[in-house]
Design an enzyme around this catalytic site. Structure first.
Site, PDB file in Angstrom:
ATOM      1  N   ALA A  92     -29.965 -44.380   0.983  1.00 33.81           N
ATOM      2  CA  ALA A  92     -29.527 -45.715   0.582  1.00 33.81           C
ATOM      3  C   ALA A  92     -30.572 -46.390  -0.306  1.00 33.81           C
ATOM      4  CB  ALA A  92     -29.262 -46.559   1.816  1.00 33.81           C
ATOM      5  N   GLU A  93     -31.832 -46.198   0.056  1.00 35.18           N
ATOM      6  CA  GLU A  93     -32.902 -46.807  -0.763  1.00 35.18           C
ATOM      7  C   GLU A  93     -32.946 -46.181  -2.153  1.00 35.18           C
ATOM      8  OE1 GLU A  93     -36.885 -47.799   1.355  1.00 35.18           O
ATOM      9  OE2 GLU A  93     -35.698 -46.516   2.708  1.00 35.18           O
ATOM     10  N   TYR A  94     -32.750 -44.855  -2.169  1.00 33.87           N
ATOM     11  CA  TYR A  94     -32.738 -44.175  -3.462  1.00 33.87           C
ATOM     12  C   TYR A  94     -31.577 -44.690  -4.310  1.00 33.87           C
ATOM     13  CZ  TYR A  94     -31.618 -40.600  -6.895  1.00 33.87           C
ATOM     14  OH  TYR A  94     -31.301 -39.968  -8.068  1.00 33.87           O
ATOM     15  N   ASP A  95     -30.395 -44.792  -3.687  1.00 32.50           N
ATOM     16  CA  ASP A  95     -29.211 -45.278  -4.412  1.00 32.50           C
ATOM     17  C   ASP A  95     -29.456 -46.668  -4.989  1.00 32.50           C
ATOM     18  OD1 ASP A  95     -27.887 -42.975  -3.839  1.00 32.50           O
ATOM     19  OD2 ASP A  95     -26.729 -43.801  -2.158  1.00 32.50           O
ATOM     20  N   SER A 110     -35.303  -7.560 -18.631  1.00 35.42           N
ATOM     21  CA  SER A 110     -34.692  -7.294 -17.342  1.00 35.42           C
ATOM     22  C   SER A 110     -35.755  -6.662 -16.442  1.00 35.42           C
ATOM     23  CB  SER A 110     -33.533  -6.351 -17.614  1.00 35.42           C
ATOM     24  OG  SER A 110     -32.909  -6.029 -16.442  1.00 35.42           O
ATOM     25  N   LEU A 111     -35.376  -6.232 -15.259  1.00 35.70           N
ATOM     26  CA  LEU A 111     -36.340  -5.580 -14.367  1.00 35.70           C
ATOM     27  C   LEU A 111     -35.854  -4.187 -14.023  1.00 35.70           C
ATOM     28  CD1 LEU A 111     -37.023  -8.408 -11.746  1.00 35.70           C
ATOM     29  CD2 LEU A 111     -38.644  -7.531 -13.423  1.00 35.70           C
ATOM     30  N   GLU A 165     -41.341 -12.085  -4.350  1.00 33.49           N
ATOM     31  CA  GLU A 165     -40.417 -13.213  -4.487  1.00 33.49           C
ATOM     32  C   GLU A 165     -39.016 -12.765  -4.108  1.00 33.49           C
ATOM     33  OE1 GLU A 165     -40.638 -14.410  -8.580  1.00 33.49           O
ATOM     34  OE2 GLU A 165     -42.814 -14.518  -8.528  1.00 33.49           O
ATOM     35  N   LYS A 187     -35.185 -12.245  -4.822  1.00 37.11           N
ATOM     36  CA  LYS A 187     -34.429 -12.050  -6.066  1.00 37.11           C
ATOM     37  C   LYS A 187     -33.081 -12.736  -5.929  1.00 37.11           C
ATOM     38  CE  LYS A 187     -33.141  -8.589  -9.449  1.00 37.11           C
ATOM     39  NZ  LYS A 187     -31.727  -8.836  -9.623  1.00 37.11           N
ATOM     40  N   ASP A 220     -29.478 -14.092  -6.725  1.00 37.21           N
ATOM     41  CA  ASP A 220     -28.393 -13.519  -7.509  1.00 37.21           C
ATOM     42  C   ASP A 220     -27.677 -14.649  -8.229  1.00 37.21           C
ATOM     43  OD1 ASP A 220     -26.897 -11.572  -8.565  1.00 37.21           O
ATOM     44  OD2 ASP A 220     -25.647 -11.230  -6.808  1.00 37.21           O
ATOM     45  N   TYR A 260     -39.179 -18.892 -11.790  1.00 40.27           N
ATOM     46  CA  TYR A 260     -39.960 -17.742 -11.312  1.00 40.27           C
ATOM     47  C   TYR A 260     -40.966 -17.223 -12.334  1.00 40.27           C
ATOM     48  CZ  TYR A 260     -36.105 -15.266 -13.667  1.00 40.27           C
ATOM     49  OH  TYR A 260     -35.178 -14.845 -14.564  1.00 40.27           O
ATOM     50  N   LYS A 292     -34.009  -3.378  -4.513  1.00 39.27           N
ATOM     51  CA  LYS A 292     -32.632  -3.798  -4.250  1.00 39.27           C
ATOM     52  C   LYS A 292     -32.262  -3.537  -2.793  1.00 39.27           C
ATOM     53  CE  LYS A 292     -30.690  -5.253  -8.069  1.00 39.27           C
ATOM     54  NZ  LYS A 292     -29.541  -4.699  -8.659  1.00 39.27           N
ATOM     55  N   CYS A 334       9.364   0.654  -0.744  1.00 42.83           N
ATOM     56  CA  CYS A 334       8.566  -0.496  -1.170  1.00 42.83           C
ATOM     57  C   CYS A 334       8.845  -1.681  -0.241  1.00 42.83           C
ATOM     58  CB  CYS A 334       8.914  -0.861  -2.605  1.00 42.83           C
ATOM     59  SG  CYS A 334       8.123  -2.379  -3.151  1.00 42.83           S
ATOM     60  N   CYS A 346      10.766  -4.431  -2.767  1.00 39.84           N
ATOM     61  CA  CYS A 346      12.080  -4.227  -3.384  1.00 39.84           C
ATOM     62  C   CYS A 346      12.869  -3.103  -2.724  1.00 39.84           C
ATOM     63  CB  CYS A 346      11.933  -3.981  -4.878  1.00 39.84           C
ATOM     64  SG  CYS A 346      11.225  -2.367  -5.242  1.00 39.84           S
ATOM     65  N   CYS A 403       5.415   2.322  -6.415  1.00 40.88           N
ATOM     66  CA  CYS A 403       6.781   1.842  -6.498  1.00 40.88           C
ATOM     67  C   CYS A 403       7.106   1.939  -7.984  1.00 40.88           C
ATOM     68  CB  CYS A 403       6.854   0.385  -6.035  1.00 40.88           C
ATOM     69  SG  CYS A 403       8.370  -0.442  -6.507  1.00 40.88           S
ATOM     70  N   CYS A 427      10.453  -4.526  -9.867  1.00 43.26           N
ATOM     71  CA  CYS A 427      10.064  -4.923  -8.511  1.00 43.26           C
ATOM     72  C   CYS A 427       9.374  -6.294  -8.586  1.00 43.26           C
ATOM     73  CB  CYS A 427       9.115  -3.891  -7.917  1.00 43.26           C
ATOM     74  SG  CYS A 427       8.327  -4.424  -6.391  1.00 43.26           S
TER      75      CYS A 427
HETATM   76  S1  IVH Z   1     -38.678 -11.879 -13.060  1.00 45.99           S
HETATM   77  C1  IVH Z   1     -40.187 -10.347 -16.977  1.00 45.99           C
HETATM   78  N1  IVH Z   1     -38.192 -13.002 -10.713  1.00 45.99           N
HETATM   79  O1  IVH Z   1     -33.270 -10.687 -11.926  1.00 45.99           O
HETATM   80  C2  IVH Z   1     -39.700 -11.025 -15.761  1.00 45.99           C
HETATM   81  N2  IVH Z   1     -36.346 -12.247 -11.992  1.00 45.99           N
HETATM   82  O2  IVH Z   1     -32.891  -7.875 -12.801  1.00 45.99           O
HETATM   83  C3  IVH Z   1     -38.254 -10.764 -15.487  1.00 45.99           C
HETATM   84  N3  IVH Z   1     -34.169 -12.676 -10.957  1.00 45.99           N
HETATM   85  O3  IVH Z   1     -32.953 -11.283 -15.364  1.00 45.99           O
HETATM   86  C4  IVH Z   1     -37.624 -11.497 -14.395  1.00 45.99           C
HETATM   87  N4  IVH Z   1     -34.925 -13.670  -9.146  1.00 45.99           N
HETATM   88  O4  IVH Z   1     -32.205 -13.109 -13.731  1.00 45.99           O
HETATM   89  C5  IVH Z   1     -37.659 -12.421 -11.803  1.00 45.99           C
HETATM   90  N5  IVH Z   1     -37.925 -14.031  -8.643  1.00 45.99           N
HETATM   91  C6  IVH Z   1     -37.399 -13.464  -9.734  1.00 45.99           C
HETATM   92  C7  IVH Z   1     -35.999 -13.319  -9.893  1.00 45.99           C
HETATM   93  C8  IVH Z   1     -35.517 -12.689 -11.044  1.00 45.99           C
HETATM   94  C9  IVH Z   1     -33.841 -13.273  -9.806  1.00 45.99           C
HETATM   95  C10 IVH Z   1     -33.205 -12.085 -11.908  1.00 45.99           C
HETATM   96  C11 IVH Z   1     -33.414 -12.510 -13.335  1.00 45.99           C
HETATM   97  C12 IVH Z   1     -33.593 -11.245 -14.126  1.00 45.99           C
HETATM   98  C13 IVH Z   1     -32.977 -10.225 -13.227  1.00 45.99           C
HETATM   99  C14 IVH Z   1     -33.587  -8.864 -13.461  1.00 45.99           C
END
Ligand code: IVH
Length: 658
Positions: free
Chosen positions: A32-35, A80-81, A111, A113, A115, A220, A306, A398, A401, A416, A421
């Site tokens: 409420a205070e923030y609002d 990518s990784l 860290e 990961k 999705d 990240y 993974k 089926c 139908c 089918c 159908c």
């Molecule tokens: S590091 C060069 N850290 O995973 C550094 N990626 O498969 C590259 N992702 O495209 C990314 N959590 O979208 C990093 N803690 C994390 C992550 C992360 C999710 C995703 C990111 C990247 C994909 C790679």
């Protein structure tokens, strides 16, 4: 001047409390205070509109919807990784890192990961300038206005510096479920998973829609302050600047500690309120990172471990069959509802009759179900057989139908074969309207059901002669919603013709094949009476697909349908969009025989999708696709640590598009 000072003071306060609430999750004042503070700021700005700046916390949502997104070229590519699928691959990574650095033991940062969706955020003088999607890694889309709606994303930093950070935008589970419930109620297609929901929300041209979706972001990666010599210190620094850093990051001394972290979160991940699909392990020391460098696609100093898909146990209450748009009869397990990866699972596909037999699944059995990132969970195996279980019998007729079902010699699918159908008719129309096909918003499963049941339409061409008055007759329809439906049907008329080709629902014609056909045949009319032998000349199209396409375009009924679509003003030619560049810059080497495609065919597919087929294996190779009896290339790949995949995994890389 007083107003200006007041506004600035209020902004600082609002910003500070947003940081405490959204970033640190440690509010110091009540909602409420923030609002009250926020309303005060809004009121003051309303009285002094000339003092409103784009980075005021009141301006997170604003502006007219865009026509399209601008392209942004990333300063440095977003890489990518590489993945480690098991402990052995993780140990291999650690070995390579230690060898590369000549060290006994390496310090890593672990860290979660998330999705979600990778984004890059650029700040100038401490102010948020541009935010973009990853795109193909080199160029992405400018989604600045949508990113601004994320409350935990700082618009102004604590220091007036230039920097770029990268992070993951995601939608928490609870919000994902709520969003899907709303979409179901409004007869819109549901999102398959939180990741797709986040992507769909970020790619809205109207930021007001994005603002309605409670997206969040974890940063990240931050390229800042060169005095800071470790990744961990940089993340801490970024947190102090105002960014949201995941609280579960951990410094791990050596591989044993990394393994402990991985195990901890394998057990703990279900309790998180967002989806993670693994753990990212990064070399902490920045100088060491530089020493190790990059391959063409990923850093050598990081890897993604993974997790296997999440599983749960439950009971099969019944097995019923479903009729798909091509007449395929699929047995579906009706399950005792079970909580799995943030969603309630009530059904799971059993694919076909043989699969049910092979897995020995009977009604009453307890089974293990898993959800691997997709909507439809699957049954992995029977965990406890029930003495009272009843076997499943494929029906002879089926269920919709009542025509006799048919299973061709040597095929797994029962069908089918009555094209009229009603189940098939509805499924074909639903498919036509989906986002990947003609993208007809507001026409979802429930409306299609109503339209067909009320005999307002019997095929996809009929959609285009629907009138507002037809819709208004339907239950629960008001004038406004009827108009929305009519508008979105009309707006779909100009889709590129590869989308139309895909939308027609020809068997085995996924998005990639549709795009290939559109590339080679400028108009749908050029495909009428096409011969399979001509189609097979297109690399990437095999005999089976060619035969099915020939069959589709030889049917008089389909000629009539295409004619009617054309007369309704739908684009049937031109502007075939390019094949999605799913394999961009990836190098593939094939070895051994393949079951469902020829080697030149597979190589051409790689080329069409932006990748490079090569004949010999080197360190630069991204994937070796090993078929039956692979040759010496397989051994070489093993020696060099190049990723080896089988034909099925290769097809998965094609995005299920073939
Ligand atoms: S590091 C060069 N850290 O995973 C550094 N990626 O498969 C590259 N992702 O495209 C990314 N959590 O979208 C990093 N803690 C994390 C992550 C992360 C999710 C995703 C990111 C990247 C994909 C790679």
């Amino acid at each position: 001047m007083e107003a200006k000072d007041n506004i600035e003071k209020l902004r600082k306060q609002v910003q500070h409390h947003e940081y405490l609430y959204y970033v640190l999750d440690k509010p110091e004042i009540s909602d409420a205070e923030y609002d009250r503070l926020f309303s005060e700021l809004k009121a003051l700005e309303a009285r002094h509109p000339d003092l409103i700046t784009a980075d005021s916390p009141t301006q997170r949502v604003g502006g007219e919807p865009l026509k399209s997104f601008k392209t942004v070229t990333h300063k440095k590519p977003l890489l990518s990784l590489d993945n480690a699928m098991n402990e052995a691959e993780l140990e291999e990574f650690d070995r390579r890192v230690r060898e590369g650095l000549g060290e006994e033991i390496v310090e890593y940062v672990c860290e979660l990961k998330m999705d979600g969706l990778a984004v890059a955020l650029v700040y100038k003088n401490g102010r948020f300038q541009v935010g973009s999607t990853r795109g193909d890694g080199v160029q992405g889309e400018d989604i600045t206005r949508n990113l601004k709606t994320i409350k935990s994303l700082p618009l102004i930093l604590n220091k007036e510096i230039d920097l770029e950070v990268r992070g993951e935008v995601y939608l928490p589970y609870d919000d994902f479920i709520k969003l899907n419930e709303e979409r179901e109620a409004e007869d819109e297609t549901k999102f398959a998973n939180p990741r797709n929901a986040a992507a769909g929300s970020l790619r809205q041209l109207d930021p007001k829609i994005t603002a309605d979706r409670p997206l969040d972001i974890f940063v990240y990666f931050a390229e800042i302050n060169h005095d800071l010599k470790t990744h961990f210190a940089r993340l801490e620094y970024a947190r102090n600047l105002g960014f949201k850093i995941n609280p579960n990051i951990k410094l791990c001394h050596g591989l044993a500690e990394v393994k402990k972290y991985i195990k901890h979160w394998d057990n703990g991940r279900e309790k998180l309120d967002y989806e993670i699909d693994g753990i990212v392990i990064k070399v902490n020391d920045i100088a060491d990172q530089h020493k190790l460098g990059f391959t063409a696609r990923a850093p050598r100093w990081a890897i993604a471990f993974k997790y296997p898909p999440l599983q749960a146990e439950t009971m099969v209450e019944d097995i019923k069959v479903q009729v798909g748009r091509t007449g395929a009869i699929t047995p579906v397990a009706y399950l005792k509802p079970v909580h799995l990866a943030g969603v309630m699972v009530k059904r799971a596909t059993l694919h076909n009759e043989d699969e049910v037999k092979r897995k020995g699944i009977e009604i009453g059995d307890y089974v293990i179900v898993q959800r691997a990132g997709e909507v439809i969970p699957e049954v992995v195996k029977v965990s406890r057989h029930s003495a009272h279980a009843k076997p499943f019998k494929m029906p002879k007729h089926c269920p919709i139908c009542d025509s006799a079902l048919y299973r061709p010699e040597g095929e797994a699918i029962t069908r089918c074969i009555n094209a009229r159908c009603p189940a098939q008719v509805k499924e074909r129309i639903r498919h036509f309207c989906t986002r990947e096909a003609m993208e007809i918003e507001h026409v979802g499963p429930a409306l299609v059901e109503q339209l067909v049941e009320n005999k307002l339409i019997k095929d996809v061409a009929d959609l285009y002669s629907l009138k507002k008055t037809d819709l208004e007759k339907l239950e629960r329809f008001a004038e406004k919603s009827a108009q929305n439906v009519i508008d979105s049907i009309r707006n779909s008329k100009d889709r590129p013709h590869d989308r139309l080709l895909y939308a027609l629902g020809i068997r085995m014609v996924g998005r990639t094949v549709a795009a290939l056909l559109a590339q080679h045949y400028d108009s749908l009319e050029d495909l009428l009476n096409i011969k399979a032998e001509d189609l097979q000349k297109i690399h990437g199209i095999g005999p089976k697909v060619a035969e099915l396409v020939e069959h589709f375009f030889s049917q008089k009924d389909n000629h009539k349908l295409i004619e009617r679509l054309k007369n309704a003003g739908i684009r049937v030619k031109g502007q075939g969009s390019r094949v999605p560049q799913l394999l961009k810059n990836l190098t593939f080497v094939f070895t051994g025989g393949m079951e469902t495609m020829t080697r030149p065919g597979a190589e051409e597919l790689v080329r069409q999708l932006g990748g490079h087929p090569a004949s010999s294996v080197s360190k630069q190779t991204d994937y070796v696709v090993a078929g039956t009896d692979p040759g010496s290339k397989y051994d070489k790949a093993k020696k060099l640590g190049v990723k080896i995949i089988n034909e099925d995994e290769f097809k998965k890389l094609l995005g299920g598009s073939i």
